[in-house]
Design a protein around this motif. Structure first.
Motif, PDB file in Angstrom:
ATOM      1  N   VAL A 156      -6.374  31.474   6.572  1.00  0.00           N
ATOM      2  CA  VAL A 156      -5.783  30.139   6.783  1.00  0.00           C
ATOM      3  C   VAL A 156      -4.273  30.295   6.664  1.00  0.00           C
ATOM      4  O   VAL A 156      -3.788  30.880   5.696  1.00  0.00           O
ATOM      5  N   GLN A 157      -3.546  29.808   7.655  1.00  0.00           N
ATOM      6  CA  GLN A 157      -2.089  29.956   7.597  1.00  0.00           C
ATOM      7  C   GLN A 157      -1.373  28.644   7.860  1.00  0.00           C
ATOM      8  O   GLN A 157      -1.675  27.946   8.844  1.00  0.00           O
ATOM      9  N   ASP A 158      -0.444  28.313   6.944  1.00  0.00           N
ATOM     10  CA  ASP A 158       0.426  27.137   7.093  1.00  0.00           C
ATOM     11  C   ASP A 158      -0.351  25.874   7.445  1.00  0.00           C
ATOM     12  O   ASP A 158       0.061  25.098   8.311  1.00  0.00           O
ATOM     13  N   LEU A 159      -1.471  25.683   6.783  1.00  0.00           N
ATOM     14  CA  LEU A 159      -2.345  24.555   7.133  1.00  0.00           C
ATOM     15  C   LEU A 159      -1.795  23.241   6.563  1.00  0.00           C
ATOM     16  O   LEU A 159      -1.486  23.146   5.379  1.00  0.00           O
ATOM     17  N   SER A 160      -1.686  22.259   7.432  1.00  0.00           N
ATOM     18  CA  SER A 160      -1.255  20.927   6.993  1.00  0.00           C
ATOM     19  C   SER A 160      -2.267  19.898   7.464  1.00  0.00           C
ATOM     20  O   SER A 160      -2.836  20.029   8.549  1.00  0.00           O
ATOM     21  N   MET A 161      -2.497  18.919   6.617  1.00  0.00           N
ATOM     22  CA  MET A 161      -3.405  17.834   6.985  1.00  0.00           C
ATOM     23  C   MET A 161      -2.803  16.530   6.510  1.00  0.00           C
ATOM     24  O   MET A 161      -2.584  16.336   5.311  1.00  0.00           O
ATOM     25  N   GLN A 162      -2.484  15.681   7.457  1.00  0.00           N
ATOM     26  CA  GLN A 162      -1.913  14.374   7.107  1.00  0.00           C
ATOM     27  C   GLN A 162      -2.883  13.282   7.538  1.00  0.00           C
ATOM     28  O   GLN A 162      -3.483  13.374   8.609  1.00  0.00           O
ATOM     29  N   PHE A 163      -3.024  12.305   6.676  1.00  0.00           N
ATOM     30  CA  PHE A 163      -3.833  11.131   7.023  1.00  0.00           C
ATOM     31  C   PHE A 163      -2.912   9.926   7.079  1.00  0.00           C
ATOM     32  O   PHE A 163      -1.903   9.894   6.373  1.00  0.00           O
ATOM     33  N   LEU A 164      -3.313   8.967   7.864  1.00  0.00           N
ATOM     34  CA  LEU A 164      -2.585   7.703   7.834  1.00  0.00           C
ATOM     35  C   LEU A 164      -3.398   6.737   6.985  1.00  0.00           C
ATOM     36  O   LEU A 164      -4.534   6.399   7.337  1.00  0.00           O
ATOM     37  N   ARG A 165      -2.857   6.395   5.814  1.00  0.00           N
ATOM     38  CA  ARG A 165      -3.572   5.444   4.946  1.00  0.00           C
ATOM     39  C   ARG A 165      -3.247   4.049   5.429  1.00  0.00           C
ATOM     40  O   ARG A 165      -2.075   3.682   5.536  1.00  0.00           O
ATOM     41  N   LYS A 166      -4.302   3.269   5.706  1.00  0.00           N
ATOM     42  CA  LYS A 166      -4.083   1.924   6.244  1.00  0.00           C
ATOM     43  C   LYS A 166      -3.360   1.050   5.229  1.00  0.00           C
ATOM     44  O   LYS A 166      -3.569   1.168   4.028  1.00  0.00           O
ATOM     45  N   ALA A 167      -2.522   0.151   5.738  1.00  0.00           N
ATOM     46  CA  ALA A 167      -1.803  -0.776   4.863  1.00  0.00           C
ATOM     47  C   ALA A 167      -2.772  -1.822   4.339  1.00  0.00           C
ATOM     48  O   ALA A 167      -3.811  -2.087   4.935  1.00  0.00           O
ATOM     49  N   GLY A 168      -2.433  -2.429   3.197  1.00  0.00           N
ATOM     50  CA  GLY A 168      -3.246  -3.503   2.641  1.00  0.00           C
ATOM     51  C   GLY A 168      -3.124  -4.765   3.489  1.00  0.00           C
ATOM     52  O   GLY A 168      -2.419  -4.782   4.501  1.00  0.00           O
ATOM     53  N   LEU A 169      -3.740  -5.829   3.025  1.00  0.00           N
ATOM     54  CA  LEU A 169      -3.796  -7.075   3.789  1.00  0.00           C
ATOM     55  C   LEU A 169      -2.408  -7.570   4.198  1.00  0.00           C
ATOM     56  O   LEU A 169      -2.182  -7.981   5.316  1.00  0.00           O
TER      57      LEU A 169
END
Ligand code: SF4
Length: 325
Positions: free
Chosen positions: A8-21
């Motif tokens: 595994v090399q330079d692995l990045s994982m980004q999620f977009l966390r939904k905004a609240g109400l």
């Protein structure tokens, strides 16, 4: 030198966390942040870190159950991120995942036979008698008798359920098993039995393990090497003996100080870290550990430390070792 089975090399994982109400936009969460590691065929790499450091995201990215944002994953020299869905599905026969809570991963309506036969049915066709014999062999291999063919998950103890999950994982004769906290939900005595079983299976089948846990003492006896993870990155990586005898990163030292020593005469001074792992949505600048580090220096707040080889097979990401290099 044995070639890595998984790299595994330079692995990045980004999620977009939904905004609240009433929020105005989502937050980007960096669960993995340029992580690199490798596991050689037949060895066990223990990946250790507190809850929220990205360990389970790593497991899911390696199996491509999550699509990483950047980086590369090679398995047996095949670029997994370049495979189409059908080729990846075929490749997953060689890579299995065992989870912390077997009761959440086992279908409560299936009995032992159906649970272990399910992956076989999905990939191979064979007469029912042959299938039954194979399932009995797999159950025997994990220490369960044919009596368990008819038992449902609610009729199993935690240890028995984890053995069924292991038999399922072995059914397709994998090369790699990713173990995501496989003993955390079990009593201490049962934990030892499952670890011993994993060691025996590895010896008999030549398996490769990526063993993910929050507890250093669990992986001490099973791992050839240990990688310590903090906020989406590996901060220290070396042999299992070395990490216990000569931990160099302040985070590893703190983790180790809270791990009971097998030698009662060797008293460790407990290092209490303030606070918890910061949010991956808002990681600290510079060294991500600087908000909790007992040895923090001014430069740590601004500069990200790079991974350095400080001895053969021993890598550390910390400015303390850059300064002395
Ligand atoms: Fe601590 Fe600085 Fe090393 Fe980070 S770089 S672990 S803050 S000493």
């Amino acid at each position: 030198m044995v070639e890595p089975l998984i790299k595994v090399q330079d692995l990045s994982m980004q999620f977009l966390r939904k905004a609240g109400l009433f929020g105005r936009g989502g937050q980007r969460v960096r669960a993995l942040n340029g992580l690199s590691l490798h596991v050689r065929a037949g060895e066990t790499l223990g990946v250790v870190g507190e809850s929220g450091c990205g360990k389970s995201t790593l497991a899911r990215c390696v199996l491509r159950l999550l699509q990483p944002t950047a980086g590369s994953i090679r398995f047996d020299d095949v670029d997994l991120l370049a495979l189409n869905d059908e080729d990846m599905r075929r490749m997953r026969r060689r890579m299995q995942l065992v989870l912390q809570n077997p009761f959440s991963s086992l279908n409560p309506r299936m009995n032992g036979f159906e649970l272990v036969a399910e992956p076989l049915r999905a990939h191979r066709s064979m007469p029912r008698k042959e299938m039954r014999d194979l399932v009995v062999d797999l159950l025997t291999e994990v220490g369960l008798s044919a009596e368990f063919l008819s038992r449902h998950p609610h009729q199993l103890s935690g240890g028995q359920a984890q053995r069924i999950a292991l038999a399922r994982a072995l059914a397709l004769n994998p090369d790699l098993i990713i173990l995501d906290e496989p003993t955390s939900a079990l009593d201490v005595s049962v934990q030892a039995q499952i670890i011993n079983l994993l060691v025996r299976l590895q010896r008999q089948r030549g398996l490769t393990y990526l063993f993910i846990t929050h507890d250093l003492s669990v992986v001490q006896h099973i791992s050839d090497r240990i990688a310590v993870m903090y906020l989406g990155k590996i901060v220290e990586e070396t042999s299992s003996e070395d990490i216990f005898a000569n931990p160099r990163h302040p985070y590893t030292q703190a983790l180790l100080s809270s791990t009971p020593s097998p030698d009662p005469a060797a008293k460790r001074q407990r290092i209490i870290l303030p606070g918890t792992v910061p949010s991956a949505a808002n990681p600290p600048p510079g060294c991500a550990f600087h908000t909790r580090c007992p040895q923090v220096m001014e430069m740590c707040r601004a500069r990200i430390p790079h991974s350095r080889l400080i001895a053969e097979g021993h890598r550390v990401s910390c400015h303390l070792y850059e300064a002395s290099a």
